[in-house]
Design a protein around this motif. Structure first.
Motif, PDB file in Angstrom:
ATOM      1  N   HIS A   1       0.851  -1.181   0.000  1.00 10.99           N
ATOM      2  CA  HIS A   1       0.000   0.000   0.000  1.00 10.99           C
ATOM      3  C   HIS A   1       0.893   1.239   0.000  1.00 10.99           C
ATOM      4  O   HIS A   1       1.874   1.293   0.746  1.00 10.99           O
ATOM      5  CB  HIS A   1      -0.936   0.003   1.210  1.00 10.99           C
ATOM      6  CG  HIS A   1      -1.986  -1.047   1.120  1.00 10.99           C
ATOM      7  ND1 HIS A   1      -3.273  -0.775   0.732  1.00 10.99           N
ATOM      8  CD2 HIS A   1      -1.937  -2.378   1.337  1.00 10.99           C
ATOM      9  CE1 HIS A   1      -3.976  -1.892   0.733  1.00 10.99           C
ATOM     10  NE2 HIS A   1      -3.180  -2.888   1.088  1.00 10.99           N
ATOM     11  N   PHE A   2       0.558   2.186  -0.855  1.00 11.67           N
ATOM     12  CA  PHE A   2       1.361   3.406  -0.941  1.00 11.67           C
ATOM     13  C   PHE A   2       1.308   4.128   0.395  1.00 11.67           C
ATOM     14  O   PHE A   2       0.240   4.328   0.968  1.00 11.67           O
ATOM     15  CB  PHE A   2       0.827   4.318  -2.055  1.00 11.67           C
ATOM     16  CG  PHE A   2       1.794   5.396  -2.438  1.00 11.67           C
ATOM     17  CD1 PHE A   2       2.674   5.212  -3.488  1.00 11.67           C
ATOM     18  CD2 PHE A   2       1.846   6.592  -1.738  1.00 11.67           C
ATOM     19  CE1 PHE A   2       3.586   6.202  -3.832  1.00 11.67           C
ATOM     20  CE2 PHE A   2       2.750   7.585  -2.075  1.00 11.67           C
ATOM     21  CZ  PHE A   2       3.620   7.392  -3.134  1.00 11.67           C
ATOM     22  N   ARG A   3       2.490   4.525   0.884  1.00 15.00           N
ATOM     23  CA  ARG A   3       2.589   5.233   2.169  1.00 15.00           C
ATOM     24  C   ARG A   3       3.411   6.505   1.981  1.00 15.00           C
ATOM     25  O   ARG A   3       4.115   6.670   0.977  1.00 15.00           O
ATOM     26  CB  ARG A   3       3.239   4.327   3.216  1.00 15.00           C
ATOM     27  CG  ARG A   3       2.388   3.108   3.541  1.00 15.00           C
ATOM     28  CD  ARG A   3       2.917   2.341   4.724  1.00 15.00           C
ATOM     29  NE  ARG A   3       4.336   2.070   4.603  1.00 15.00           N
ATOM     30  CZ  ARG A   3       4.881   0.867   4.671  1.00 15.00           C
ATOM     31  NH1 ARG A   3       4.134  -0.184   4.888  1.00 15.00           N
ATOM     32  NH2 ARG A   3       6.181   0.715   4.547  1.00 15.00           N
TER      33      ARG A   3
ATOM     34  N   ALA B   1      -1.331  17.313  -2.232  1.00 13.00           N
ATOM     35  CA  ALA B   1      -2.791  17.107  -2.258  1.00 13.00           C
ATOM     36  C   ALA B   1      -3.093  15.695  -2.752  1.00 13.00           C
ATOM     37  O   ALA B   1      -3.988  15.017  -2.235  1.00 13.00           O
ATOM     38  CB  ALA B   1      -3.475  18.156  -3.130  1.00 13.00           C
ATOM     39  N   TRP B   2      -2.338  15.235  -3.772  1.00 13.10           N
ATOM     40  CA  TRP B   2      -2.505  13.862  -4.259  1.00 13.10           C
ATOM     41  C   TRP B   2      -2.175  12.884  -3.131  1.00 13.10           C
ATOM     42  O   TRP B   2      -2.922  11.943  -2.874  1.00 13.10           O
ATOM     43  CB  TRP B   2      -1.592  13.609  -5.466  1.00 13.10           C
ATOM     44  CG  TRP B   2      -1.601  12.193  -5.925  1.00 13.10           C
ATOM     45  CD1 TRP B   2      -2.458  11.619  -6.820  1.00 13.10           C
ATOM     46  CD2 TRP B   2      -0.734  11.128  -5.486  1.00 13.10           C
ATOM     47  NE1 TRP B   2      -2.174  10.271  -6.962  1.00 13.10           N
ATOM     48  CE2 TRP B   2      -1.119   9.955  -6.152  1.00 13.10           C
ATOM     49  CE3 TRP B   2       0.326  11.069  -4.588  1.00 13.10           C
ATOM     50  CZ2 TRP B   2      -0.484   8.735  -5.962  1.00 13.10           C
ATOM     51  CZ3 TRP B   2       0.968   9.855  -4.389  1.00 13.10           C
ATOM     52  CH2 TRP B   2       0.566   8.706  -5.078  1.00 13.10           C
ATOM     53  N   LEU B   3      -1.060  13.116  -2.461  1.00 12.30           N
ATOM     54  CA  LEU B   3      -0.642  12.232  -1.376  1.00 12.30           C
ATOM     55  C   LEU B   3      -1.702  12.171  -0.284  1.00 12.30           C
ATOM     56  O   LEU B   3      -2.058  11.081   0.177  1.00 12.30           O
ATOM     57  CB  LEU B   3       0.692  12.697  -0.794  1.00 12.30           C
ATOM     58  CG  LEU B   3       1.213  11.896   0.397  1.00 12.30           C
ATOM     59  CD1 LEU B   3       1.481  10.452   0.010  1.00 12.30           C
ATOM     60  CD2 LEU B   3       2.465  12.563   0.956  1.00 12.30           C
ATOM     61  N   ASP B   4      -2.217  13.321   0.119  1.00 13.15           N
ATOM     62  CA  ASP B   4      -3.252  13.354   1.157  1.00 13.15           C
ATOM     63  C   ASP B   4      -4.477  12.551   0.734  1.00 13.15           C
ATOM     64  O   ASP B   4      -5.035  11.792   1.532  1.00 13.15           O
ATOM     65  CB  ASP B   4      -3.658  14.794   1.475  1.00 13.15           C
ATOM     66  CG  ASP B   4      -2.544  15.572   2.152  1.00 13.15           C
ATOM     67  OD1 ASP B   4      -1.605  14.946   2.688  1.00 13.15           O
ATOM     68  OD2 ASP B   4      -2.619  16.821   2.135  1.00 13.15           O
ATOM     69  N   ALA B   5      -4.888  12.691  -0.528  1.00 11.73           N
ATOM     70  CA  ALA B   5      -6.059  11.950  -1.024  1.00 11.73           C
ATOM     71  C   ALA B   5      -5.802  10.446  -0.995  1.00 11.73           C
ATOM     72  O   ALA B   5      -6.659   9.664  -0.575  1.00 11.73           O
ATOM     73  CB  ALA B   5      -6.415  12.412  -2.437  1.00 11.73           C
TER      74      ALA B   5
ATOM     75  N   THR C   1      -3.999   2.443  -3.775  1.00 13.63           N
ATOM     76  CA  THR C   1      -2.846   2.865  -4.559  1.00 13.63           C
ATOM     77  C   THR C   1      -1.678   2.002  -4.117  1.00 13.63           C
ATOM     78  O   THR C   1      -1.353   1.936  -2.932  1.00 13.63           O
ATOM     79  CB  THR C   1      -2.548   4.362  -4.355  1.00 13.63           C
ATOM     80  OG1 THR C   1      -3.677   5.109  -4.843  1.00 13.63           O
ATOM     81  CG2 THR C   1      -1.301   4.782  -5.120  1.00 13.63           C
ATOM     82  N   TRP C   2      -1.099   1.320  -5.101  1.00 18.34           N
ATOM     83  CA  TRP C   2      -0.026   0.359  -4.831  1.00 18.34           C
ATOM     84  C   TRP C   2       1.326   0.957  -5.153  1.00 18.34           C
ATOM     85  O   TRP C   2       1.519   1.548  -6.223  1.00 18.34           O
ATOM     86  CB  TRP C   2      -0.214  -0.889  -5.692  1.00 18.34           C
ATOM     87  CG  TRP C   2      -1.441  -1.668  -5.401  1.00 18.34           C
ATOM     88  CD1 TRP C   2      -2.592  -1.713  -6.142  1.00 18.34           C
ATOM     89  CD2 TRP C   2      -1.661  -2.529  -4.286  1.00 18.34           C
ATOM     90  NE1 TRP C   2      -3.500  -2.549  -5.535  1.00 18.34           N
ATOM     91  CE2 TRP C   2      -2.956  -3.070  -4.402  1.00 18.34           C
ATOM     92  CE3 TRP C   2      -0.874  -2.899  -3.189  1.00 18.34           C
ATOM     93  CZ2 TRP C   2      -3.491  -3.952  -3.477  1.00 18.34           C
ATOM     94  CZ3 TRP C   2      -1.403  -3.782  -2.260  1.00 18.34           C
ATOM     95  CH2 TRP C   2      -2.699  -4.298  -2.412  1.00 18.34           C
ATOM     96  N   ALA C   3       2.272   0.784  -4.255  1.00 18.39           N
ATOM     97  CA  ALA C   3       3.686   1.034  -4.515  1.00 18.39           C
ATOM     98  C   ALA C   3       4.270  -0.329  -4.861  1.00 18.39           C
ATOM     99  O   ALA C   3       4.137  -1.281  -4.089  1.00 18.39           O
ATOM    100  CB  ALA C   3       4.363   1.620  -3.285  1.00 18.39           C
ATOM    101  N   VAL C   4       4.887  -0.435  -6.022  1.00 20.71           N
ATOM    102  CA  VAL C   4       5.376  -1.727  -6.501  1.00 20.71           C
ATOM    103  C   VAL C   4       6.901  -1.713  -6.495  1.00 20.71           C
ATOM    104  O   VAL C   4       7.530  -0.799  -7.036  1.00 20.71           O
ATOM    105  CB  VAL C   4       4.839  -2.028  -7.917  1.00 20.71           C
ATOM    106  CG1 VAL C   4       5.268  -3.416  -8.362  1.00 20.71           C
ATOM    107  CG2 VAL C   4       3.312  -1.887  -7.959  1.00 20.71           C
ATOM    108  N   PHE C   5       7.454  -2.738  -5.882  1.00 21.97           N
ATOM    109  CA  PHE C   5       8.900  -2.834  -5.693  1.00 21.97           C
ATOM    110  C   PHE C   5       9.466  -4.064  -6.398  1.00 21.97           C
ATOM    111  O   PHE C   5       8.808  -5.112  -6.464  1.00 21.97           O
ATOM    112  CB  PHE C   5       9.226  -2.940  -4.199  1.00 21.97           C
ATOM    113  CG  PHE C   5       8.871  -1.706  -3.442  1.00 21.97           C
ATOM    114  CD1 PHE C   5       9.814  -0.725  -3.198  1.00 21.97           C
ATOM    115  CD2 PHE C   5       7.574  -1.517  -2.971  1.00 21.97           C
ATOM    116  CE1 PHE C   5       9.483   0.419  -2.508  1.00 21.97           C
ATOM    117  CE2 PHE C   5       7.223  -0.374  -2.279  1.00 21.97           C
ATOM    118  CZ  PHE C   5       8.180   0.601  -2.044  1.00 21.97           C
TER     119      PHE C   5
END
Length: 154
Positions: free
Chosen positions: A7-9, A35-39, A50-54
């Motif tokens: 999960h995007f953090r 603003a994008w990050l807060d949403a 929203t996925w952070a992919v590693f």
């Protein structure tokens, strides 16, 4: 390709935001701001993820998804961004295929996205993944709907 979805953090944001110095990424998905990050951080998982992919502990892609609240079998791909240095390497395809497989195990059977009719790179990318345009005219913002082939509307 061995990929890890998280999960995007907030701690992923500085690396991701740095990608937006790339003019193409910034044109289609930018500008990147807090603003994008807060949403993203406030969005309930029932609405979207929203996925952070590693790969090998390095952030290689970010995928934004949301769900149709009337039909739990439908997932919308709001955006996919790959690290600009990896563009053309197959990362984006691998990421979405992994996402489709993950969704299939969860019972999510339909994927839809909206693409600017002026973004031929994204159109080609999604067509290679089996998406077909489902609307003849773009919406007021210049986006057309695309759905994975063989997936019908609800």
């Amino acid at each position: 390709m061995d990929l890890e979805f998280k999960h995007f953090r907030q701690e992923h944001y500085p690396e991701y935001a740095s990608w937006f110095t790339d003019p193409d990424l910034n044109r289609w998905l930018g500008p990147m701001d807090t603003a994008w990050l807060d949403a993203v951080l406030c969005e309930p998982q029932s609405v979207g993820v929203t996925w952070a992919v590693f790969r090998d502990a390095a952030l290689v892609a970010v995928v934004e998804t949301c769900f149709d609240l009337q039909d739990p079998l439908v997932c919308y791909i709001r955006a996919i961004a790959t690290k600009p240095a990896l563009r053309g390497s197959g990362i984006g395809t691998a990421v979405l295929q992994h996402l489709f497989d993950r969704h299939a195990r969860q019972g999510i059977a339909k994927h839809t996205t909206y693409i600017s009719i002026h973004n031929p790179g994204s159109i080609r990318f999604f067509e290679r993944l089996g998406f077909v345009r489902t609307t003849s005219e773009p919406n007021a913002h210049g986006y057309a709907e695309w759905r994975r082939a063989g997936q019908t509307s609800s």
